[in-house]
Each structure stands twice: as C-alpha cells, then as structure tokens.
Design a protein around this motif. Sequence first.
Motif, PDB file in Angstrom:
ATOM      1  N   THR A 132       0.818  -1.215   0.000  1.00 57.36           N
ATOM      2  CA  THR A 132       0.000   0.000   0.000  1.00 57.36           C
ATOM      3  C   THR A 132       0.849   1.261   0.000  1.00 57.36           C
ATOM      4  N   ARG A 133       1.943   1.253   0.734  1.00 60.10           N
ATOM      5  CA  ARG A 133       2.772   2.455   0.813  1.00 60.10           C
ATOM      6  C   ARG A 133       3.296   2.851  -0.577  1.00 60.10           C
ATOM      7  N   ASP A 134       3.783   1.864  -1.339  1.00 63.39           N
ATOM      8  CA  ASP A 134       4.271   2.158  -2.681  1.00 63.39           C
ATOM      9  C   ASP A 134       3.138   2.608  -3.593  1.00 63.39           C
ATOM     10  N   TYR A 135       1.962   2.023  -3.399  1.00 67.26           N
ATOM     11  CA  TYR A 135       0.801   2.401  -4.197  1.00 67.26           C
ATOM     12  C   TYR A 135       0.413   3.856  -3.935  1.00 67.26           C
ATOM     13  N   LEU A 136       0.381   4.251  -2.658  1.00 62.92           N
ATOM     14  CA  LEU A 136       0.033   5.626  -2.321  1.00 62.92           C
ATOM     15  C   LEU A 136       1.070   6.600  -2.869  1.00 62.92           C
ATOM     16  N   ALA A 137       2.341   6.218  -2.786  1.00 64.26           N
ATOM     17  CA  ALA A 137       3.396   7.077  -3.324  1.00 64.26           C
ATOM     18  C   ALA A 137       3.246   7.242  -4.835  1.00 64.26           C
ATOM     19  N   ALA A 138       2.870   6.168  -5.515  1.00 65.31           N
ATOM     20  CA  ALA A 138       2.676   6.247  -6.961  1.00 65.31           C
ATOM     21  C   ALA A 138       1.490   7.154  -7.299  1.00 65.31           C
ATOM     22  N   LEU A 139       0.420   7.064  -6.521  1.00 71.42           N
ATOM     23  CA  LEU A 139      -0.717   7.955  -6.737  1.00 71.42           C
ATOM     24  C   LEU A 139      -0.315   9.416  -6.559  1.00 71.42           C
ATOM     25  N   TRP A 140       0.488   9.687  -5.538  1.00 71.29           N
ATOM     26  CA  TRP A 140       0.916  11.059  -5.280  1.00 71.29           C
ATOM     27  C   TRP A 140       1.792  11.580  -6.421  1.00 71.29           C
ATOM     28  N   ARG A 141       2.738  10.779  -6.853  1.00 70.32           N
ATOM     29  CA  ARG A 141       3.630  11.208  -7.935  1.00 70.32           C
ATOM     30  C   ARG A 141       2.864  11.468  -9.222  1.00 70.32           C
ATOM     31  N   SER A 142       1.788  10.715  -9.419  1.00 69.75           N
ATOM     32  CA  SER A 142       0.993  10.861 -10.640  1.00 69.75           C
ATOM     33  C   SER A 142      -0.082  11.933 -10.526  1.00 69.75           C
ATOM     34  N   GLY A 143      -0.172  12.573  -9.367  1.00 69.11           N
ATOM     35  CA  GLY A 143      -1.172  13.615  -9.187  1.00 69.11           C
ATOM     36  C   GLY A 143      -2.584  13.087  -9.061  1.00 69.11           C
ATOM     37  N   ARG A 144      -2.735  11.847  -8.578  1.00 65.25           N
ATOM     38  CA  ARG A 144      -4.070  11.248  -8.430  1.00 65.25           C
ATOM     39  C   ARG A 144      -4.695  11.677  -7.106  1.00 65.25           C
ATOM     40  N   ILE A 145      -5.008  12.970  -7.006  1.00 66.34           N
ATOM     41  CA  ILE A 145      -5.523  13.522  -5.757  1.00 66.34           C
ATOM     42  C   ILE A 145      -6.911  12.970  -5.439  1.00 66.34           C
ATOM     43  N   GLU A 146      -7.719  12.757  -6.443  1.00 64.60           N
ATOM     44  CA  GLU A 146      -9.069  12.232  -6.208  1.00 64.60           C
ATOM     45  C   GLU A 146      -9.010  10.855  -5.548  1.00 64.60           C
ATOM     46  N   GLN A 147      -8.153   9.990  -6.051  1.00 63.50           N
ATOM     47  CA  GLN A 147      -8.053   8.650  -5.471  1.00 63.50           C
ATOM     48  C   GLN A 147      -7.494   8.705  -4.041  1.00 63.50           C
ATOM     49  N   LEU A 148      -6.495   9.561  -3.826  1.00 59.78           N
ATOM     50  CA  LEU A 148      -5.947   9.708  -2.476  1.00 59.78           C
ATOM     51  C   LEU A 148      -7.001  10.243  -1.510  1.00 59.78           C
ATOM     52  N   THR A 149      -7.815  11.177  -1.976  1.00 63.71           N
ATOM     53  CA  THR A 149      -8.872  11.736  -1.128  1.00 63.71           C
ATOM     54  C   THR A 149      -9.873  10.660  -0.732  1.00 63.71           C
TER      55      THR A 149
END
Length: 577
Positions: free
Chosen positions: A516-533
């Motif tokens: 999960t940690r790597d997945y969240l980092a990948a979302l952040w790097r890709s600008g996937r703010i909606e998914q992180l929210t």
Amino acid sequence: MDEREILTRFKAGTLDRAQATRLLAGAATPALAAARKPPERPRANVPAPPGPPATDGRYAVVGLAGRYPLADDPHALFENLCAGRDTARGAPPDRPGPSVLAAGRRGHFLDGVEQFDAAFFGLTPREGALLDPQARLLLESAWLALEDAGCTGARLDALTGPGGVPRAVGFFAGVGSADYALLAAEGRGRGLREMPRGSHGSPPGRLAAMLGLSGPGQAVDTGACSALTAVHLAVASLERGECAAAVAGGVELLLHPSRAGDGAGEGVGAVVLKRLDRALRDGDRVHAVVRDTYSAYRPAASRHPVGDDIPRGAGGFRPRVTRATLARDVGDAGAALGIAGLTAAVLQARHGVIAPAGPGEEPVPWQRARDEHGRDLPRAATVEVDDGDGLVAGAVVEEFLPPPAPAPAEADGTEQLVLLSAPTPAHLVAGAARLADWLEAPGQDAGAPLLAQVARHLRAGRAALPCRIAVLAADVPELLAALRAFADVGKAGGGLRHADLRDGADPLHLGQAPETRDYLAALWRSGRIEQLTRLWLSGVDPDWAALEGPAAGGPALPPPSVFLRRALWLDAGERTG
C-alpha cells in the motif's frame, strides 16, 4: 482489563512497571485511537544508532502553548507583558469548591479550570471528573504544543528513537501540588465516593499512553524551579539521544485555601524541543533556541545579573526574566513560573521587543548586537527562577536567525487538498468554523501561498481522527465557502466531502498491506488527488510527511484544534447516603 484494574494489580505487585505501562497504553478509551496509535503501515528497518548524536548545545523551540491569567494563549501573555498589565484579582467566584482567598486579597488566576473536553481525549465525563485539573491542563497544553510543532500526525510517527522506534517523544512536566486529591479527601465526609485517579506525578505517563509515545518521561517537583528543571531534563534527554523530540512544561493550580495568599498565581505551559540541526532538517518553524540550561543549588551571593551595564534595548543587552519580572502577569505561579518565563523570553526575542520590567516603563525595540564583520547576532535573554532555598534553574533563550535559503517556489494557484479531522462531529463542525474565522481574520493574506501552507500543515502535521472532511480548493474564497456551508449545517456539499469513521475504518485493511505504501506514493507522484482523497475518507492514511518531503517552515499555521469543554468536577459524581 481497564485502567483501574491495571493500577490495582500494579500496586499489589502482580504486575511490574513495564507490564503496567504496556497495558495502560492499550487500556484508554479508543476515541483517539488514530492519534495515539502508530498506523499499521510498513516501515523500513532503521538500524540503531551507534551512540548519542553529536550536538552543538542548541535546541529549537518548535512548539509553544499555554494558558495564563487573563491570557488564553502565549500571544495573549505577550500582549499582557507589553502592556504592563496587572492580572491580580479576587478569587474566581464561579470556581467550584471553597474560595481559596479571603475577601480583599488578590491573586493571579486562570479562568474555567473546572472545564474539560473529556471526549476529545477519549475519556468519559466520569473519567474526566476524576482526573486532576492540573493533569487536564497539561494534556491540553501538550497536545496544542505538539500541534503547533506539526507533530500530531504522520510527522509524529517519523520521530524515531534508538532502534528506529517511532514516536520517540519525551515528556517532562513540573507538577508541584495535589489540591484536587485534598479536596476529594475532605469530600468523603460529605459522601463523595471516589478519589481522583493517579498522583500529581502521573501526567507524563498518561499522555504517553494516550498518544502512544515511546520516549522517556518524568514529573518534577522542585517548587518554583519545577518547569525549568523539566526543560533541563528534556534537553539532557535529547543530548543523550533518548528521544527525537521532547515536551517540557509545568502547571500550577490553587484549588485549596491552605496554599493561597496575596500574589499567588496559576498557569500552565508547554514547549516542544528538538535538536536545532534536526529541526532544520525537518523543515520546522523555530520559535527560538534554548541553550545553557541548568538546575543546581547556588548561594545567593554568586548570582550575577548579565548585561545590566548595557542600556535597556541596546544591542548586546541581555534581559533577565525572573520571578520579579513576571509578578504582575502570573504572580507566584509555583511549578508553572519557569515555563511562563521561558515563553515570555521566546516571544520577546522573536518579536524584537523588550517588555516593561516595572511600573511606569514602556516596551522598547530590542536592537541586535553585531560582530566585528557587521553581521547581526541573535538577541538573547536569561530566564532564571529560584525556589527560595538555594535551588536555581534557568536557561538562555536566543532568537533564531535562519540561515540563508533560496526563495520558496511561488504557489501557482494549483488546487490544494485541505483535510480536517476531529474526534466527533461536533468537534469537526467547530473546527471548520474556527478555520474559516482564522482565514477571514483582518490582515490575513488570503493568497495562494497561504492556502498551500495551510493545506500542507493540515495533511502532514495533524492527527487523522475519525470524523473527516476533505476540500479540493483552488483559492481561499473557495475553501471559505465550503467551510462556512459545512459549519452552518454540518453536512457535506459544495465540493466538500465528509466521512464518519467512528464505527470502523479501512474496511479492506489496505493500510496493513506492504504494497500500500508504494501504491500511495505512486498515486501522489501521478497527481491522483481524487483517489488519495477517497482512500483517506475511507480510513487509509497516507504518510503525507514522507510523500511531500520536509516542510518549508512557512509562518502560516492554521489555528489549533477546538476543545468543547464542559464543567467536570468532583461534586458532579455520585455521593453515598
């Protein structure tokens, strides 16, 4: 096993101290589980350091909080100091229990000490009523100081100690009286059934248990020197490498007439300390620097004022903050006197103003001295308190002059993810209203840099509690509109989303998966703010501090959490007969 049973077994000898401490850490009510329990996210193995880190003897004040007579926060104390305000008055007429002063006598008192927000700290009203008000005030001040330092969220987990253990934060507190227990003992004749829990020395352990802290802790009772002795112990612990940060403070309440007299005072305060090099590496905002702390017996004849031959306010002048300096503002505040003095010195150094030392004086600008090359030297003050019997505790407080740094990148108006959380829906509504009021305050720069700084601090520096709102805003007016709408009706709308996770969070247990940690980092790097929210609203808490890197140390910090206090006192409990 609840807290009472654990303590009973400890006193009976069937549990040793280590066992009792571990059990107490898990016995508290779970309303603040998200704040006091490190998240179940995978962490890299951190090797144990070979020994205590080298220091240059300077320690950063990165968090500051407190309540003083007629001053609900440190900034109000500073205003009282500069105005030369005398806070003496009669005993508070609405305080429960016997009046602590005879008619015609005056002291320096806090307002509303019978009020406490038990729910915020995961306690029932009954548990809150049985907790010494001094411990309650220390809990509040320590929490607010950690919030001011940006260390109640993911950044708290990143404070690792020996062996890589997270949340290595020490807590050292000056606590010198037990009036509440004395009131309870006298009340047994009137039918009071229960006594306050713990001793007057228990607040450090209680806070450590509630927040899951792993650093050292100690309560200190050295009279008026207590708080500065606590600061001295905190600095020593940091120097030995026992913790990555330390909370130090003191508290004094006058609840029984046996101790009060003319000029008696009350107060509570706390600071968060780090080694200066660590604070700079972490991007912390530094209020001031503490060095040369001490606590020792010293003959009165050997005490020499520093800088008295230099005109007041001139470059090189070093003011001394002493008992006499604080007499009009906090009175004889016992165990809290030293932390009031330290706070006063920090704020005077930071603002470049020397407060009046006596009646008839005015505040004056505090000029910096210069070295032989014409460079500014930091303003410095000595804080010193004696207990009247030869014990002296003190410290030197220096202004922090930040090293030259490149100008921060200009905020470009990109939408910012603003996250706000609280332990209950009522706290969340009140927190949204307070943030909106702060954003609309006169003189507030409502530009893009403010929005970016506030958003970052709320993500990485605050605890992720069960009741949550998330707003994606392009500017401050958009954020304000969403906050006002939520504060008015308590419901989501207008771009604001809401979640209540008190009945369960992270239903898929994603936070426990190593990937999960790597997945969240990948979302952040890709600008996937909606998914992180959406993940955050479901209870998956990204390590925002790790994702975003060190903070920029900007001056704009959002207002602290809201305490919804209510009267909780011994007399509110059940009586026998």
